[in-house]
Each structure stands twice: as structure tokens, then as C-alpha cells.
Write a protein that holds these residues in place. Structure first.
Motif, PDB file in Angstrom:
ATOM      1  N   TYR A  64     102.519 -18.063  26.646  1.00 16.51           N
ATOM      2  CA  TYR A  64     102.264 -19.457  26.292  1.00 16.51           C
ATOM      3  C   TYR A  64     102.153 -20.257  27.581  1.00 16.51           C
ATOM      4  CZ  TYR A  64     103.171 -18.409  21.442  1.00 16.51           C
ATOM      5  OH  TYR A  64     103.085 -17.898  20.178  1.00 16.51           O
ATOM      6  N   TRP A 107     107.615 -21.445  24.787  1.00 13.91           N
ATOM      7  CA  TRP A 107     107.026 -21.798  26.083  1.00 13.91           C
ATOM      8  C   TRP A 107     108.103 -21.840  27.161  1.00 13.91           C
ATOM      9  CZ3 TRP A 107     106.750 -27.111  28.316  1.00 13.91           C
ATOM     10  CH2 TRP A 107     105.908 -27.182  29.432  1.00 13.91           C
ATOM     11  N   ASN A 164      99.618 -20.773  22.790  1.00 15.33           N
ATOM     12  CA  ASN A 164      99.397 -19.409  23.259  1.00 15.33           C
ATOM     13  C   ASN A 164      98.193 -19.376  24.202  1.00 15.33           C
ATOM     14  OD1 ASN A 164      96.925 -18.428  21.874  1.00 15.33           O
ATOM     15  ND2 ASN A 164      98.141 -18.733  20.031  1.00 15.33           N
TER      16      ASN A 164
END
Length: 178
Positions: A64, A107, A164
């Protein structure tokens, strides 16, 4: 009020009855006020926003990242670019945090990667914005106040993601590094 109380006490000679009546009236008024406040605050409170994505839809094995797209036609200094990139990063982060979006945690676990790319002008930035919206990638565009180097209401930097890497690259993959 004191004269009314004095008259009641003098005429009835029963202070306990007067006190009980006053306490009862105060309790009734308090209950009515609490009920009214409960109705008011219970109906005007905004419902909590639902997350944009479900945690089950996120691939923990995927990478990510966030991409910061900087407009090059504005001729901003390095310091101005750095400040605008910070605004963009925080802007999209706040947007996702308010929704309690689980992508923020994924993330963060990836190390919060960020890449800074060049966008030639505002038109190109808005095209990227449209493509990101169609793909479902979160975005945020910084609109500058115009106090220093650029004109007021200039769109300076756009954050794409965090999301992503595959989807972010489909939006920004053809841009050059800053």
C-alpha cells in the motif's frame, strides 16, 4: 419567591410539606429539561461515517502506498512544495481517519510509503483525480490560500491513496518522479 414561601410557612406551619412540594417541582422541571435535551442532542448528532472499505476486502499481502502529485507549472520553491505535500498527506489521512477506514492501519504496517511525482498542469491533475475516483482510490487536493508564492485558490498538490499499489499505479503510473 421568599414572600410566597413565608406566607406558606406561616399559614401551614408545616415546613416539611412546603419543602417536599418545592423538591418535587424541581425534580419535575429537571426531568423535563433532561428529556428535552436528550431529544435535541439525540436527533441532531451526526451518525458516525462508515468505513469506505471493509477490512476483509484489504489484502494484507499487497503493498500500500500514497502518491503526491505536484503541479510543475506553478514554479513553487522546494520549501513550498514540501509544505503543500504535507498538507496533502494530512488531508487524505484525516479524510480516511474520520471514516475509520482500515486501509490506514494496513498502510501504516507497510511503513507508510510515499512517492512524489510531477504533474504538468491543473488539467492533468484533474484528469488524474477523475481516474482515481473511478478506480475507488481516495484522493485529496490542496487548495492554497495564496499568501506567499501562488495565486489564491490554486490547486497545488494532490494526494492519491493510501491504497493498494496496483490501483495507485493504474492512476499515476505514467508520471515522472519529482
Amino acid at each position: 419567591m421568599a414572600s410566597v414561601l413565608d406566607k406558606l410557612v406561616a399559614s401551614d406551619k408545616s415546613l416539611t410539606k412546603v419543602t417536599a412540594a418545592l423538591v418535587g417541582a424541581a425534580a419535575l422541571v429537571s426531568a423535563a429539561a433532561a428529556f428535552t435535551c436528550g431529544i435535541y442532542y439525540g436527533t441532531t448528532r451526526k451518525p458516525r461515517a462508515k468505513p469506505r472499505s471493509k477490512a476483509s476486502n484489504l489484502d494484507p499481502e499487497a503493498s500500500y502506498k500514497m502518491v503526491l502529485c505536484v503541479r510543475m507549472d506553478l514554479k513553487m520553491s522546494k520549501g513550498k512544495i514540501a509544505a503543500q505535500c504535507c498538507h496533502a498527506c494530512l488531508g487524505v489521512w484525516k479524510k480516511l481517519w474520520r471514516r475509520r477506514d482500515p486501509v490506514l492501519r494496513v498502510w501504516e504496517e507497510c511503513g507508510q510509503p510515499k512517492v512524489t511525482l510531477q504533474v504538468p498542469n491543473e488539467e492533468a491533475m484533474l484528469e488524474l483525480y477523475q481516474r482515481a475516483k473511478e478506480t475507488g482510490v481516495p484522493t485529496y487536493i490542496v487548495v492554497d490560500a495564496g499568501r506567499t508564492q501562488v495565486a489564491p485558490n490554486s490547486r497545488t498538490v494532490m494526494a492519491v491513496g493510501p491504497w493498494n499499489e496496483k490501483d495507485v499505479n493504474s492512476v499515476t503510473g505514467k508520471l515522472k518522479l519529482l
